[in-house]
Design a protein around this motif. Structure first.
Motif, PDB file in Angstrom:
ATOM      1  N   ALA A  95       9.255  -4.163  -6.430  1.00 25.20           N
ATOM      2  CA  ALA A  95       8.559  -5.357  -5.958  1.00 25.20           C
ATOM      3  C   ALA A  95       9.310  -6.025  -4.813  1.00 25.20           C
ATOM      4  N   GLU A  96      10.629  -5.921  -4.821  1.00 24.99           N
ATOM      5  CA  GLU A  96      11.421  -6.491  -3.736  1.00 24.99           C
ATOM      6  C   GLU A  96      11.143  -5.775  -2.418  1.00 24.99           C
ATOM      7  N   PHE A  97      10.986  -4.463  -2.474  1.00 23.92           N
ATOM      8  CA  PHE A  97      10.636  -3.706  -1.266  1.00 23.92           C
ATOM      9  C   PHE A  97       9.323  -4.223  -0.683  1.00 23.92           C
ATOM     10  N   GLU A  98       8.344  -4.418  -1.547  1.00 22.85           N
ATOM     11  CA  GLU A  98       7.017  -4.819  -1.079  1.00 22.85           C
ATOM     12  C   GLU A  98       7.038  -6.177  -0.396  1.00 22.85           C
ATOM     13  N   GLN A  99       8.050  -7.001  -0.695  1.00 22.74           N
ATOM     14  CA  GLN A  99       8.144  -8.335  -0.109  1.00 22.74           C
ATOM     15  C   GLN A  99       9.090  -8.413   1.090  1.00 22.74           C
TER      16      GLN A  99
ATOM     17  N   ASP B  91       0.828  -1.207   0.000  1.00 26.58           N
ATOM     18  CA  ASP B  91       0.000   0.000   0.000  1.00 26.58           C
ATOM     19  C   ASP B  91       0.861   1.255   0.000  1.00 26.58           C
ATOM     20  N   LEU B  92       1.901   1.258   0.842  1.00 30.27           N
ATOM     21  CA  LEU B  92       2.794   2.419   0.892  1.00 30.27           C
ATOM     22  C   LEU B  92       3.467   2.632  -0.456  1.00 30.27           C
ATOM     23  N   SER B  93       3.851   1.533  -1.104  1.00 28.75           N
ATOM     24  CA  SER B  93       4.489   1.618  -2.412  1.00 28.75           C
ATOM     25  C   SER B  93       3.532   2.205  -3.440  1.00 28.75           C
TER      26      SER B  93
ATOM     27  N   SER C  64      14.515 -10.227   6.851  1.00 27.11           N
ATOM     28  CA  SER C  64      15.798  -9.812   6.273  1.00 27.11           C
ATOM     29  C   SER C  64      16.414  -8.687   7.094  1.00 27.11           C
ATOM     30  N   GLY C  65      15.609  -8.080   7.953  1.00 29.53           N
ATOM     31  CA  GLY C  65      16.089  -7.019   8.823  1.00 29.53           C
ATOM     32  C   GLY C  65      15.276  -7.006  10.110  1.00 29.53           C
TER      33      GLY C  65
ATOM     34  N   LEU D 169      13.442   2.619   5.824  1.00 29.01           N
ATOM     35  CA  LEU D 169      14.747   2.816   5.195  1.00 29.01           C
ATOM     36  C   LEU D 169      15.476   1.486   5.029  1.00 29.01           C
ATOM     37  N   MET D 170      15.454   0.655   6.053  1.00 28.14           N
ATOM     38  CA  MET D 170      16.133  -0.638   5.972  1.00 28.14           C
ATOM     39  C   MET D 170      15.528  -1.506   4.869  1.00 28.14           C
ATOM     40  N   ALA D 171      14.196  -1.497   4.765  1.00 25.78           N
ATOM     41  CA  ALA D 171      13.545  -2.289   3.711  1.00 25.78           C
ATOM     42  C   ALA D 171      13.914  -1.775   2.328  1.00 25.78           C
ATOM     43  N   LEU D 172      13.991  -0.451   2.179  1.00 25.75           N
ATOM     44  CA  LEU D 172      14.401   0.126   0.897  1.00 25.75           C
ATOM     45  C   LEU D 172      15.817  -0.317   0.530  1.00 25.75           C
ATOM     46  N   LEU D 173      16.727  -0.237   1.483  1.00 20.37           N
ATOM     47  CA  LEU D 173      18.119  -0.593   1.208  1.00 20.37           C
ATOM     48  C   LEU D 173      18.259  -2.082   0.917  1.00 20.37           C
TER      49      LEU D 173
END
Length: 340
Positions: free
Chosen positions: A213-217, A72-74, A243-244, A315-319
């Motif tokens: 799509a990787e961010f969303e997962q 949703d944020l994406s 992953s984090g 931020l961590m999910a984005l990276l």
């Protein structure tokens, strides 16, 4: 004529009492704009924009933000970018629920790459409340988005007459008319009778690529330190495929011996660990050993400064969505150093 697009996502500003119980998001962007006229707030002439403001409306969601996912944020972030790809648009106002507004502010704040303003707003009291604050907040947000002074200020929150920079912001009160504040700073400006007035220039980070799509997962969990906390929740996060992990230590970021041992195990497995604090204000400070922040950092955790854990998680999910875990850790360290 200044053109502003109102992008509605739901939240209290659009919620009404439901026969199913409680309040639920219902009103559209067009409804919110129409309510401005009902409250006598449809005069958008300002000294900066004497021709007035031309409004467009778009709905991307009509739900309460406590149900939002990364997907949703994406979608919100990509909708803002799509709107700003049009040269005839001067700014975007996003109406949003206050519960998780700080996460959407973070995702937009870390990826926004345009001088035109993006302004988020919402309400603490729904439109069917006798004293709803939604129309006034929306009116203030529109005036702020239309003001030339808002260019190059990045992503903003306008709420309760105050203008705040997106990053470092958190919801600090459940019910107060002005629930938002920064961990270590004050408001960037205020909306006064003559329009928005800025007290400072926002410090905007180098933009990251938009969410993919990787961010969303991505799964980035949060683990709280408290008296008697063991490693069970950290192990559960790892077993669930995180992953984090953001560890919120006590005081200035002190997790305790059991969690620092778990941090070492997590980082050895390639999991990115951020070290935050469960307190409401101030930065993480690496002071104490014996299970404190000194040991957590030695175990591989990255201190998150005064960035709220909710926003650091974004931020961590984005990276992690665009880098290997080790490179993501390096980039997180660089960005935390740039805060200071």
């Amino acid at each position: 004529m200044t053109r502003i697009v109102v992008l509605a996502t739901g939240g209290t500003i659009s919620s009404r009492t439901s026969g199913q119980g409680g309040s639920r998001a219902k009103d559209t962007a067009a409804d919110l704009i129409s309510a401005l006229r009902d409250h006598g707030l449809d005069d958008f002439s300002t000294s900066d924009s004497p021709e007035g403001i031309e409004l467009e409306s778009e709905d991307i969601a009509v739900q309460n933000s406590f149900n939002f996912s990364f997907e949703d944020l994406s979608r919100i972030t990509h909708a803002v970018a799509r709107i700003l790809s049009r040269e005839n648009v001067d700014g975007v106002v996003v109406t949003h629920g206050t519960d998780t507004m700080e996460e959407t502010l973070a995702l937009l704040g870390f990826t926004h790459d345009d001088p035109r303003p993006v302004v988020l707003t919402g309400a603490q009291r729904s439109p069917d409340h006798a004293d709803s604050d939604g129309p006034r907040n929306l009116h203030d947000a529109l005036r702020t988005a239309a003001a030339p002074a808002s260019r190059d200020q990045g992503v903003l929150l306008v709420f309760g007459g105050e203008i705040h920079s997106a990053l470092g912001l958190r919801k600090r009160h459940t019910l107060a008319a002005q629930p938002f504040g920064h961990r270590s700073a004050g408001a960037l400006g205020a909306v006064l009778g003559s329009g928005p007035r800025y007290f400072a220039q926002a410090l905007t980070p180098d933009p990251l690529p938009p969410p993919n799509a990787e961010f969303e997962q991505q799964r980035v969990d949060m683990v709280l330190g408290y008296p008697g906390a063991d490693a069970a929740l950290m192990h559960a996060a790892l077993e669930a495929g995180a992953s984090g992990v953001v560890v919120l230590g006590a005081g200035a970021g002190n997790p305790g011996v059991a969690l620092t041992d778990a941090i070492a195990q997590a980082t050895a497995q390639g999991v990115l660990v951020g070290l935050g604090t469960r307190t409401g204000a101030g930065p993480v400070a690496v002071i104490y050993g014996g299970g404190g922040a000194v040991d957590a950092v030695a175990a591989g955790a990255v201190p998150l400064g005064d960035l709220p854990a909710t926003q650091a998680r974004i931020l961590m999910a984005l990276l992690l969505s665009t880098h290997t875990p080790s490179h993501a850790r390096d980039q997180l360290q660089v960005r935390m150093r740039q805060q200071t």
